[in-house]
Design a protein around this motif. Structure first.
Motif, PDB file in Angstrom:
ATOM      1  N   MET A  69      46.926 -15.193  41.707  1.00  0.00           N
ATOM      2  CA  MET A  69      47.830 -14.999  40.760  1.00  0.00           C
ATOM      3  C   MET A  69      49.281 -14.566  41.053  1.00  0.00           C
ATOM      4  N   ALA A  70      51.257 -15.033  40.131  1.00  0.00           N
ATOM      5  CA  ALA A  70      51.758 -14.533  40.732  1.00  0.00           C
ATOM      6  C   ALA A  70      51.932 -13.460  40.269  1.00  0.00           C
ATOM      7  N   ILE A  71      52.582 -12.745  39.799  1.00  0.00           N
ATOM      8  CA  ILE A  71      53.941 -11.648  39.772  1.00  0.00           C
ATOM      9  C   ILE A  71      54.927 -12.217  39.479  1.00  0.00           C
ATOM     10  N   ALA A  72      55.843 -12.466  38.678  1.00  0.00           N
ATOM     11  CA  ALA A  72      57.269 -11.656  38.354  1.00  0.00           C
ATOM     12  C   ALA A  72      57.747 -10.630  38.291  1.00  0.00           C
ATOM     13  N   THR A  73      58.891  -9.934  39.800  1.00  0.00           N
ATOM     14  CA  THR A  73      58.811  -8.805  39.141  1.00  0.00           C
ATOM     15  C   THR A  73      60.634  -8.678  38.974  1.00  0.00           C
ATOM     16  N   ARG A  74      61.025  -7.385  39.195  1.00  0.00           N
ATOM     17  CA  ARG A  74      62.305  -6.795  38.835  1.00  0.00           C
ATOM     18  C   ARG A  74      63.030  -7.841  39.809  1.00  0.00           C
ATOM     19  N   GLU A  75      62.768  -7.793  41.231  1.00  0.00           N
ATOM     20  CA  GLU A  75      62.976  -8.107  42.366  1.00  0.00           C
ATOM     21  C   GLU A  75      62.266  -8.889  43.339  1.00  0.00           C
ATOM     22  N   GLU A  76      61.212  -9.203  43.067  1.00  0.00           N
ATOM     23  CA  GLU A  76      60.195  -9.544  44.018  1.00  0.00           C
ATOM     24  C   GLU A  76      59.667 -10.589  43.403  1.00  0.00           C
ATOM     25  N   VAL A  77      58.554 -11.577  43.519  1.00  0.00           N
ATOM     26  CA  VAL A  77      57.391 -11.935  43.087  1.00  0.00           C
ATOM     27  C   VAL A  77      56.461 -12.119  44.353  1.00  0.00           C
ATOM     28  N   VAL A  78      55.086 -11.291  43.631  1.00  0.00           N
ATOM     29  CA  VAL A  78      54.078 -10.881  43.529  1.00  0.00           C
ATOM     30  C   VAL A  78      53.121 -11.950  44.028  1.00  0.00           C
ATOM     31  N   VAL A  79      52.192 -12.419  44.960  1.00  0.00           N
ATOM     32  CA  VAL A  79      50.983 -13.481  44.893  1.00  0.00           C
ATOM     33  C   VAL A  79      49.570 -12.620  45.220  1.00  0.00           C
ATOM     34  N   LEU A  80      48.904 -12.562  44.454  1.00  0.00           N
ATOM     35  CA  LEU A  80      47.472 -12.160  44.670  1.00  0.00           C
ATOM     36  C   LEU A  80      46.293 -13.232  44.763  1.00  0.00           C
ATOM     37  N   LYS A  81      45.342 -12.629  45.123  1.00  0.00           N
ATOM     38  CA  LYS A  81      44.311 -13.191  45.207  1.00  0.00           C
ATOM     39  C   LYS A  81      43.033 -12.751  45.020  1.00  0.00           C
ATOM     40  N   ASN A  82      42.304 -13.460  44.872  1.00  0.00           N
ATOM     41  CA  ASN A  82      40.999 -12.957  43.964  1.00  0.00           C
ATOM     42  C   ASN A  82      40.004 -12.568  45.657  1.00  0.00           C
ATOM     43  N   THR A  83      39.329 -12.017  45.510  1.00  0.00           N
ATOM     44  CA  THR A  83      38.811 -11.637  46.670  1.00  0.00           C
ATOM     45  C   THR A  83      37.877 -11.402  46.244  1.00  0.00           C
ATOM     46  N   PRO A  84      36.593 -11.740  46.251  1.00  0.00           N
ATOM     47  CA  PRO A  84      35.128 -11.051  45.747  1.00  0.00           C
ATOM     48  C   PRO A  84      34.366 -10.530  46.510  1.00  0.00           C
TER      49      PRO A  84
END
Length: 362
Positions: A69-84
């Motif tokens: 998942m990637a999330i656009a924020t005010r000044e950044e893009v955060v990339v997250l990964k599902n980690t079972p």
């Protein structure tokens, strides 16, 4: 229960929403830039919902693909990964989550107002609204411009047409929406309720114009759906002629759309009477609540809803996470995620040490 007594993000919902999520092992993810949150909505039974809000400053567009998942924020893009491997042993909530989205990368884009995002063959695409272009998000630049409408003459931070939505096809951007076709700074603003356009990216041609604040184009099977935010309409566009039919009308400012089977999950925002953008829109008098509506794509009927009664007024994006009945998510504003150590086949939760404490140091 009075408004003052209700907990933050208190919501009511139609009885079939928990059943839909529970039986299909689905979770809904929404972003709200007004509240600065990403919220996971899951079912805790066939009769109830549970929410997990996390802080992400001015959360806007999301991309989701294969557990990332990637999330656009005010000044950044955060990339997250599902980690079972880390989900079951999460120290604060052990044996709770069916998955756990952990921050894994942070791209410093600057304040370029990224709207829709999606992963494609070339990487992570973002609609760069401030620079009126489509960009790739990577570790080379703040952003890498890859496409701009024919009517945009310069790449400058002037939000000339309010480019916002993006539909992907075969791993590449196929259509975009904009609130105008202006080539001057904020030139879309005077005609924002009637000047919207739908553009075919490969050819650069405008296939439909005169749209009422179009957002969230999505290709679903053979159909191209678009939301007309100013009138609360879901439309289906003929990709050959550009003509469209109204699938249904929804009582609110619609923005953000995701599909599961024949169901379309659509974000709904409540008009702020003090907003210069919203107060004069055709839908303003009909807007009754913020939340999510579920539409049967085959019939156009609204078959379910989630209604927020406090804390949340505006939704930008929505995604459906399948095969995860109740995933967790950690943000970047606390140290929790720093203690989760993931390897290809296993994970560990580190025991935090006090600053300066290192028993192996000489």
């Amino acid at each position: 229960m009075s408004t003052a007594e209700k907990p933050p993000f208190y919501s009511t919902y139609s009885p079939n929403i928990p059943e839909i999520l529970w039986k299909n092992k689905l979770t809904i993810a929404i972003t709200t830039y007004q509240a600065g949150k990403v919220i996971f909505i899951s079912a805790n039974s066939e009769n109830g919902l549970i929410q997990l809000p996390r802080d992400f400053k001015k959360a806007m567009g999301m991309a989701y693909h294969n557990g990332k998942m990637a999330i656009a924020t005010r000044e950044e893009v955060v990339v997250l990964k599902n980690t079972p491997s880390l989900a079951k042993g999460y120290p604060k909530m052990p044996n709770t989550y069916s998955g756990l989205f952990m921050p894994r990368a942070l791209y410093f884009t600057g304040e370029v107002d990224i709207h829709d995002m999606a992963w494609g063959q070339d990487g992570l695409w973002g609609v760069n609204t401030r620079f009126s272009c489509l960009s790739l998000i990577n570790d080379e630049y703040s952003f890498e411009p890859k496409w701009q409408p024919k009517f945009i003459s310069d790449l400058v931070p002037e939000d000339r047409c309010h480019l916002n939505g993006m539909a992907m096809k075969n791993g590449s951007p196929e259509y975009v929406t904009a609130l105008g076709s202006s080539d001057s700074a904020l030139g879309w603003w005077p005609n924002k309720t009637t000047g919207g356009v739908l553009i075919h990216v490969p050819s650069g041609e405008i296939i439909t114009s005169g749209l009422a604040m179009p957002h969230s184009p999505r290709i679903e099977g053979t159909k191209l759906f678009v939301l007309l935010s100013a009138t609360g309409e879901l439309i289906s566009v003929d990709q050959q002629t550009g003509k469209y039919d109204v699938v249904t009308k929804i009582p609110g400012f619609v923005r953000g759309m995701a599909r599961y089977g024949n169901l379309l999950f659509i974000g709904l925002s409540k008009m702020r009477k003090t907003s210069a953008t919203f107060k004069d829109l055709p839908i303003a008098q009909e807007s009754v609540f913020p939340g999510v509506v579920v539409v049967d794509a085959n019939t156009g009927k609204i078959v379910g809803h989630i209604k927020y009664e406090n804390s949340l007024e505006e939704i930008y994006d929505i995604k459906v996470i399948s095969n995860m009945a109740r995933p967790g998510i950690l943000g970047v504003n606390t140290d929790d995620h720093r203690n989760g150590l993931s390897l290809p086949n296993q994970g560990f939760w580190a025991i935090p040490q006090e600053e300066g404490e290192n028993p192996t140091a000489e």
